[in-house]
Design a protein around this motif. Structure first.
Motif, short mmCIF file in Angstrom:
data_model
loop_
_atom_site.label_atom_id
_atom_site.label_comp_id
_atom_site.label_asym_id
_atom_site.label_seq_id
_atom_site.Cartn_x
_atom_site.Cartn_y
_atom_site.Cartn_z
N UNK A 219 0.81 -1.23 0.00
CA UNK A 219 0.00 0.00 0.00
C UNK A 219 0.84 1.27 0.00
N UNK A 220 2.12 1.16 0.30
CA UNK A 220 2.98 2.34 0.28
C UNK A 220 3.39 2.72 -1.13
N UNK A 221 3.23 1.80 -2.07
CA UNK A 221 3.54 2.09 -3.47
C UNK A 221 2.43 2.94 -4.09
N UNK A 222 2.69 3.45 -5.27
CA UNK A 222 1.69 4.20 -6.02
C UNK A 222 1.14 3.32 -7.14
N UNK A 223 -0.16 3.03 -7.07
CA UNK A 223 -0.82 2.18 -8.07
C UNK A 223 -2.03 2.90 -8.64
N UNK A 224 -2.24 2.73 -9.95
CA UNK A 224 -3.36 3.37 -10.64
C UNK A 224 -4.14 2.29 -11.37
N UNK A 225 -5.43 2.16 -11.07
CA UNK A 225 -6.24 1.08 -11.63
C UNK A 225 -7.56 1.62 -12.16
N UNK A 226 -8.27 0.76 -12.92
CA UNK A 226 -9.62 1.10 -13.39
C UNK A 226 -10.62 0.95 -12.24
N UNK A 227 -11.65 1.77 -12.27
CA UNK A 227 -12.70 1.68 -11.24
C UNK A 227 -13.71 0.61 -11.65
N UNK A 228 -13.33 -0.66 -11.49
CA UNK A 228 -14.21 -1.76 -11.88
C UNK A 228 -15.43 -1.87 -10.98
N UNK A 229 -15.30 -1.52 -9.71
CA UNK A 229 -16.45 -1.55 -8.81
C UNK A 229 -17.49 -0.53 -9.28
N UNK A 230 -17.02 0.66 -9.61
CA UNK A 230 -17.93 1.70 -10.09
C UNK A 230 -18.61 1.31 -11.39
N UNK A 231 -17.88 0.63 -12.29
CA UNK A 231 -18.47 0.20 -13.55
C UNK A 231 -19.57 -0.82 -13.32
N UNK A 232 -19.32 -1.78 -12.43
CA UNK A 232 -20.34 -2.78 -12.13
C UNK A 232 -21.59 -2.16 -11.55
N UNK A 233 -21.41 -1.20 -10.66
CA UNK A 233 -22.57 -0.52 -10.07
C UNK A 233 -23.36 0.25 -11.13
N UNK A 234 -22.66 0.93 -12.02
CA UNK A 234 -23.34 1.73 -13.05
C UNK A 234 -24.06 0.83 -14.06
N UNK A 235 -23.48 -0.35 -14.36
CA UNK A 235 -24.12 -1.25 -15.33
C UNK A 235 -25.51 -1.66 -14.87
N UNK A 236 -25.63 -2.05 -13.61
CA UNK A 236 -26.93 -2.51 -13.11
C UNK A 236 -27.90 -1.33 -12.98
N UNK A 237 -27.39 -0.19 -12.56
CA UNK A 237 -28.27 0.98 -12.46
C UNK A 237 -28.83 1.36 -13.83
N UNK A 238 -28.00 1.27 -14.86
CA UNK A 238 -28.44 1.58 -16.21
C UNK A 238 -29.50 0.59 -16.68
N UNK A 239 -29.29 -0.71 -16.46
CA UNK A 239 -30.27 -1.71 -16.89
C UNK A 239 -31.60 -1.55 -16.14
N UNK A 240 -31.53 -1.23 -14.87
CA UNK A 240 -32.76 -1.00 -14.10
C UNK A 240 -33.50 0.23 -14.64
N UNK B 127 -25.41 -2.18 -6.30
CA UNK B 127 -26.61 -1.53 -6.84
C UNK B 127 -27.85 -2.39 -6.62
N UNK B 128 -27.73 -3.70 -6.81
CA UNK B 128 -28.87 -4.58 -6.53
C UNK B 128 -29.36 -4.37 -5.10
N UNK B 129 -28.44 -4.33 -4.17
CA UNK B 129 -28.80 -4.16 -2.76
C UNK B 129 -29.43 -2.80 -2.52
N UNK B 130 -28.87 -1.77 -3.17
CA UNK B 130 -29.39 -0.42 -2.98
C UNK B 130 -30.85 -0.32 -3.40
N UNK B 131 -31.23 -1.01 -4.49
CA UNK B 131 -32.61 -0.94 -5.00
C UNK B 131 -33.46 -2.15 -4.59
N UNK B 132 -32.93 -2.94 -3.67
CA UNK B 132 -33.66 -4.09 -3.14
C UNK B 132 -34.03 -5.08 -4.24
N UNK B 133 -33.06 -5.38 -5.10
CA UNK B 133 -33.22 -6.39 -6.13
C UNK B 133 -32.16 -7.46 -5.93
N UNK B 134 -32.34 -8.57 -6.63
CA UNK B 134 -31.34 -9.62 -6.67
C UNK B 134 -31.17 -10.09 -8.12
#
Length: 398
Positions: A202-223, A252-259
């Protein structure tokens, strides 16, 4: 001439005679000692020689003499050991400027090493494009090398890059899985930025894609499209990308009470996407959307759905991830997907490396947003012509 210099040059009789009529001048003891005593011995500091460098690097003098010229007759690891020994001792060739002889002076080459484990350039080339945009603005350039995922080759490449005097390193992954940090003995003080695959430290500098955010947005968009029977088709469960995208979807499923009707893990392949889609239709006839965690899986899922008599997107909407042209935009229906924003990762990695070189290092894991690209697989009105040359070849009349 000043007063002290005048008095020091007057004969003793004249000096005594003048003293009767004017106050005695004050002559500093330091000045007096400097005239009557030999100069104080200065601590001798022998200038380091090529023999000293060779001894410290454990090589012959002949080998040490070749390293600064970066000849191919000396291995990269040996070159680097000799150069490091020269820097440690403060050794410089006599033709170099005196200012460069300081052991604390380190000349900047303006070169940055970019090492990738990517096999086909899918991640490395967009990363290089983004990095060069930032580096070029700061008069830097990048040297690209591929390690093919082999740690020994990665170390060899770092030795070669360091022997060429790079100022820092950008290490590019291709899996999103956390990787072991580079050994400090290997990097030898060079600043390092990890991109796409984060460092486990964790002391190093790492740059990654926001895969968690993408997954959340995908389900929100489909809903938002009114889809309610949504399944997830993922790749291998031991891939961090699969876990993160699925975790975001669950959020996102949990946020909107879906499964989800199902979450299936297997492989990053079209064949798996096709089989999974057919299995879902058999078990869940009311299925109306699938979130696929890669474009390969999504393209296979579309084929499986159409083979089962389902229309995409009218009956089942499909979302992918990666925005890989070969799968996302090269056949109808084109895929709605998430772009990993790799050029932006490259820009950010280059900026953070330049900050480290300026004495402002960053620590921790930083994320770059993955924007969604809407196409035909979720919106039938987005139908666009496929890319082509646009040329029409006509036989010319004679």
């Amino acid at each position: 001439m000043n007063a002290h210099a005048t008095i020091a040059d007057i004969a003793p009789s004249q000096s005594h005679q003048s003293a009767r009529h004017s106050p005695s001048p004050v002559i500093s003891s330091e000045r007096s000692e400097s005239r009557n005593l030999p100069p104080a011995p200065q601590p001798s500091r022998r200038r380091p020689t090529l023999a000293d460098v060779a001894r410290l690097a454990n090589v012959s003098i002949a080998t040490a003499s070749k390293a600064p010229n970066r000849t191919d007759r000396v291995s990269a690891s040996t070159q680097r050991a000799i150069i490091e020994a020269a820097q440690q001792l403060g050794y410089r060739k006599s033709t170099e400027s005196a200012s460069a002889s300081s052991p604390h002076h380190r000349q900047r080459s303006g070169l940055v090493g970019l090492i990738t484990s990517d096999y086909n350039g899918r991640f490395a080339l967009p990363m290089l494009t983004g990095a060069e945009t930032t580096l070029g603005a700061s008069n830097h350039a990048a040297l690209l090398m591929s390690s093919h995922g082999r740690p020994a080759l990665e170390r060899s490449h770092i030795d070669r890059l360091a022997a060429h005097g790079v100022d820092g390193l950008i290490v590019v992954g291709s899996t999103t899985n956390p990787r072991p940090p580079l050994d400090p003995k290997t990097t030898m003080g060079l600043p390092v930025i990890y991109a796409y695959d984060p460092s486990r430290d964790p002391a190093d500098c790492s740059i990654i894609c926001d895969n968690v955010g993408a997954g959340a947005q995908a389900i929100e968009y489909l809903l938002s499209l009114g889809r309610r029977y949504i399944a997830i088709i993922a790749g291998p469960e031991d891939f961090q990308a699969a876990k993160d995208r699925a975790r975001g979807a669950w959020r996102t499923f949990t946020l909107y009470d879906f499964r989800p009707v199902a979450v299936l893990f297997d492989a990053w392949s079209e064949e798996w996407g096709e089989r999974a889609a057919q299995l879902l239709i058999e078990q869940h006839p009311h299925l109306d959307a699938i979130y696929c965690l890669s474009d390969e899986i999504a393209r296979g899922a579309v084929r499986g759905l159409m083979a089962a008599g389902k229309r995409v997107p009218q009956d089942v909407a499909v979302v992918g991830h990666d925005n890989w042209f070969v799968f996302a935009a090269n056949a109808h229906p084109t895929l709605t997907t998430f772009d990993n924003n790799i050029p932006m990762l490259g820009k950010m990695a280059a900026r953070y490396l330049l900050d480290a070189l300026a004495g402002r290092p960053h620590h921790g894991v930083f994320t770059v947003e993955c924007p969604m690209v809407v196409r035909e697989s979720t919106d039938p009105m987005r139908r666009t012509p496929l890319e082509s040359t646009g040329r029409i070849f006509n036989r010319q009349g004679g």
